[in-house]
Design a protein around this motif. Structure first.
Motif, PDB file in Angstrom:
ATOM      1  N   SER A 114     -50.466  21.370   4.193  1.00 26.32           N
ATOM      2  CA  SER A 114     -49.759  20.689   5.276  1.00 26.32           C
ATOM      3  C   SER A 114     -50.703  19.997   6.253  1.00 26.32           C
ATOM      4  O   SER A 114     -50.267  19.141   7.026  1.00 26.32           O
ATOM      5  CB  SER A 114     -48.887  21.692   6.031  1.00 26.32           C
ATOM      6  OG  SER A 114     -49.664  22.735   6.600  1.00 26.32           O
ATOM      7  N   GLU A 115     -51.993  20.326   6.203  1.00 25.50           N
ATOM      8  CA  GLU A 115     -52.966  19.674   7.073  1.00 25.50           C
ATOM      9  C   GLU A 115     -53.750  18.576   6.347  1.00 25.50           C
ATOM     10  O   GLU A 115     -54.668  17.993   6.918  1.00 25.50           O
ATOM     11  CB  GLU A 115     -53.924  20.713   7.650  1.00 25.50           C
ATOM     12  CG  GLU A 115     -53.240  21.679   8.613  1.00 25.50           C
ATOM     13  CD  GLU A 115     -54.203  22.638   9.284  1.00 25.50           C
ATOM     14  OE1 GLU A 115     -55.400  22.684   8.858  1.00 25.50           O
ATOM     15  OE2 GLU A 115     -53.783  23.353  10.208  1.00 25.50           O
TER      16      GLU A 115
ATOM     17  N   TRP B 102     -48.634  12.585   1.279  1.00 23.19           N
ATOM     18  CA  TRP B 102     -48.728  13.583   2.342  1.00 23.19           C
ATOM     19  C   TRP B 102     -48.334  12.987   3.688  1.00 23.19           C
ATOM     20  O   TRP B 102     -47.584  13.599   4.464  1.00 23.19           O
ATOM     21  CB  TRP B 102     -50.154  14.147   2.397  1.00 23.19           C
ATOM     22  CG  TRP B 102     -50.444  14.939   3.636  1.00 23.19           C
ATOM     23  CD1 TRP B 102     -49.902  16.138   3.988  1.00 23.19           C
ATOM     24  CD2 TRP B 102     -51.324  14.569   4.706  1.00 23.19           C
ATOM     25  NE1 TRP B 102     -50.406  16.548   5.207  1.00 23.19           N
ATOM     26  CE2 TRP B 102     -51.278  15.599   5.657  1.00 23.19           C
ATOM     27  CE3 TRP B 102     -52.154  13.473   4.918  1.00 23.19           C
ATOM     28  CZ2 TRP B 102     -52.026  15.556   6.832  1.00 23.19           C
ATOM     29  CZ3 TRP B 102     -52.904  13.435   6.079  1.00 23.19           C
ATOM     30  CH2 TRP B 102     -52.836  14.455   7.020  1.00 23.19           C
TER      31      TRP B 102
ATOM     32  N   ARG C 110     -45.286  14.155   6.045  1.00 26.32           N
ATOM     33  CA  ARG C 110     -45.520  14.591   7.417  1.00 26.32           C
ATOM     34  C   ARG C 110     -44.664  13.804   8.405  1.00 26.32           C
ATOM     35  O   ARG C 110     -44.079  14.375   9.332  1.00 26.32           O
ATOM     36  CB  ARG C 110     -47.000  14.442   7.768  1.00 26.32           C
ATOM     37  CG  ARG C 110     -47.379  15.079   9.104  1.00 26.32           C
ATOM     38  CD  ARG C 110     -48.856  15.016   9.353  1.00 26.32           C
ATOM     39  NE  ARG C 110     -49.327  13.649   9.539  1.00 26.32           N
ATOM     40  CZ  ARG C 110     -50.549  13.331   9.956  1.00 26.32           C
ATOM     41  NH1 ARG C 110     -51.427  14.300  10.187  1.00 26.32           N
ATOM     42  NH2 ARG C 110     -50.916  12.085  10.098  1.00 26.32           N
ATOM     43  N   HIS C 111     -44.562  12.499   8.188  1.00 22.43           N
ATOM     44  CA  HIS C 111     -43.794  11.656   9.101  1.00 22.43           C
ATOM     45  C   HIS C 111     -42.290  11.854   8.946  1.00 22.43           C
ATOM     46  O   HIS C 111     -41.520  11.549   9.847  1.00 22.43           O
ATOM     47  CB  HIS C 111     -44.145  10.188   8.881  1.00 22.43           C
ATOM     48  CG  HIS C 111     -45.551   9.854   9.264  1.00 22.43           C
ATOM     49  ND1 HIS C 111     -46.265   8.812   8.712  1.00 22.43           N
ATOM     50  CD2 HIS C 111     -46.399  10.452  10.142  1.00 22.43           C
ATOM     51  CE1 HIS C 111     -47.478   8.772   9.233  1.00 22.43           C
ATOM     52  NE2 HIS C 111     -47.589   9.764  10.101  1.00 22.43           N
TER      53      HIS C 111
ATOM     54  N   LYS D  81     -41.979  22.123   4.199  1.00 23.76           N
ATOM     55  CA  LYS D  81     -42.817  22.113   2.998  1.00 23.76           C
ATOM     56  C   LYS D  81     -41.949  22.294   1.762  1.00 23.76           C
ATOM     57  O   LYS D  81     -40.917  22.957   1.787  1.00 23.76           O
ATOM     58  CB  LYS D  81     -43.868  23.221   3.060  1.00 23.76           C
ATOM     59  CG  LYS D  81     -43.327  24.639   3.119  1.00 23.76           C
ATOM     60  CD  LYS D  81     -44.469  25.624   3.224  1.00 23.76           C
ATOM     61  CE  LYS D  81     -43.976  27.057   3.389  1.00 23.76           C
ATOM     62  NZ  LYS D  81     -43.235  27.544   2.216  1.00 23.76           N
TER      63      LYS D  81
ATOM     64  N   PHE E  98     -48.121  20.682   0.090  1.00 25.95           N
ATOM     65  CA  PHE E  98     -47.902  20.784   1.533  1.00 25.95           C
ATOM     66  C   PHE E  98     -47.684  22.237   1.982  1.00 25.95           C
ATOM     67  O   PHE E  98     -46.961  22.519   2.931  1.00 25.95           O
ATOM     68  CB  PHE E  98     -46.732  19.891   1.971  1.00 25.95           C
ATOM     69  CG  PHE E  98     -46.714  18.550   1.274  1.00 25.95           C
ATOM     70  CD1 PHE E  98     -47.881  17.814   1.127  1.00 25.95           C
ATOM     71  CD2 PHE E  98     -45.539  18.035   0.751  1.00 25.95           C
ATOM     72  CE1 PHE E  98     -47.880  16.578   0.487  1.00 25.95           C
ATOM     73  CE2 PHE E  98     -45.533  16.803   0.091  1.00 25.95           C
ATOM     74  CZ  PHE E  98     -46.702  16.084  -0.039  1.00 25.95           C
TER      75      PHE E  98
END
Length: 327
Positions: free
Chosen positions: A92-93, A165, A169-170, A175, A208
């Motif tokens: 996720s990062e 990714w 994220r946006h 996840k 993620f």
């Protein structure tokens, strides 16, 4: 799935488990008239290319251990395989983290987890097995060891995976769960001309995932297990379920009790189904190979397939499943 249906399914499964395999304690390879060797099997369609590399070793009377290492290195280096190695989905990062393990015919094994910036975690795992007194190295320690062993450091996040990714994220989505759309592993098992077994398992893990998450793939007994007297097993899908049941060790022990690879994989999936209420939300697939060169697979959901290569040729086989058509 309703509570009533879950209860009925569990009752049916418990009944079938209680009545199965009441007879012989002979192992399948002891009953076999002729051993099918060499043979290599691996999870998913990307196992076809991996099997070809492994077969190049096996057909020259090479060792199963060398075959499985060379085989899984193919998807590790393929950026189009989005769940293994280079180009694998990040956490996720935005960090690509890799897990892998390998095991030979003498119960030697090596493993790495949460490894970053190294292309071939399976080869690092083999170095852990052969060059250290340990079984597993993780994180920064695994990377330091890999660099000391001469492995090159490189960025594994391809532009395509980076863009996926960023889009995730946006979007603000949670996840991804590890289901039939998000399988995450290549596991490979081989039997060589000497009659010895080895296995390998490698992954970039769940897309993620939470930073630091490690699944079953580098865990001996959960994502991979080899017993040269009996057989070997590997797994794919929701790693937490394999970890809770030590699934691959279970598959091998069922083969020791007389089950065929197909029967052992099915019984292991049934064990998960009888123990865990939410099993139907996820995918788990087991793949097994015994000392006779017999193989089989079974999964929860439809959609899992596996690749086979032996002297008769190569094929991609749909695994039988618990919940879908043909169950």
């Amino acid at each position: 799935m309703t509570a009533t249906r879950r209860g009925f399914l569990k009752l049916s499964l418990l009944s079938s488990i209680a009545s199965a395999f009441a007879a012989s304690s002979k192992t399948a390879f002891a009953r076999a008239e002729k051993i099918n060797k060499p043979v290599v099997i691996s999870t998913w369609e990307h196992g076809l290319a991996a099997n070809k590399a492994a077969w190049d070793v096996l057909k020259k009377n090479g060792r199963a251990l060398d075959a499985v290492e060379q085989g899984v290195r193919v998807p590790e280096a393929d950026p189009l395989v989005r769940t293994v190695g280079l180009g694998g989905y990040p956490d996720s990062e935005g960090n690509v983290t890799l897990d892998a393990c390998i095991m030979d015919e003498n119960m030697n094994c090596g493993s790495v987890a949460y490894l970053q910036d190294i292309l071939h975690p399976i080869s690092v795992a083999r170095k852990v097995m052969e060059e250290t007194p340990h079984v597993m190295l993780v994180g920064a320690g695994a990377k330091k060891f890999a660099l000391e062993q001469g492995f090159a450091q490189q960025n594994l996040l391809t532009e395509q995976s980076k863009q996926d990714w960023l889009a995730w994220r946006h979007s603000g989505q949670q996840k991804k769960q590890i289901n039939i759309e998000n399988h995450d592993t290549i596991g490979m098992l081989a039997l060589d001309t000497s009659g010895n077994l080895s296995g390998a398992c490698t992954t970039s893990g769940a897309a993620f995932k939470l930073p630091g998450r490690v699944g079953d793939s580098p865990i001996i007994g959960a994502g991979l297990y080899v017993d040269n007297e009996v057989g070997a097993a590997t797994a794919t899908g929701m790693g937490e379920l394999m970890m809770k049941t030590v699934g691959c060790h279970l598959v091998v022990e069922l083969m020791r009790q007389g089950a065929s690879p197909q029967e052992a994989c099915q019984k292991a999936v049934e064990r998960i189904a009888t123990r865990l209420d939410n099993f139907a939300e996820f995918q788990v697939g087991f793949l097994a190979l015994n000392k006779a060169g017999e193989y089989g697979a079974y999964c929860i959901q439809p959609g899992f397939n596996y690749a086979v290569k032996d002297s008769r040729g190569e094929q991609l086989i749909d695994g039988k499943n618990l919940l879908g058509e043909g169950a």
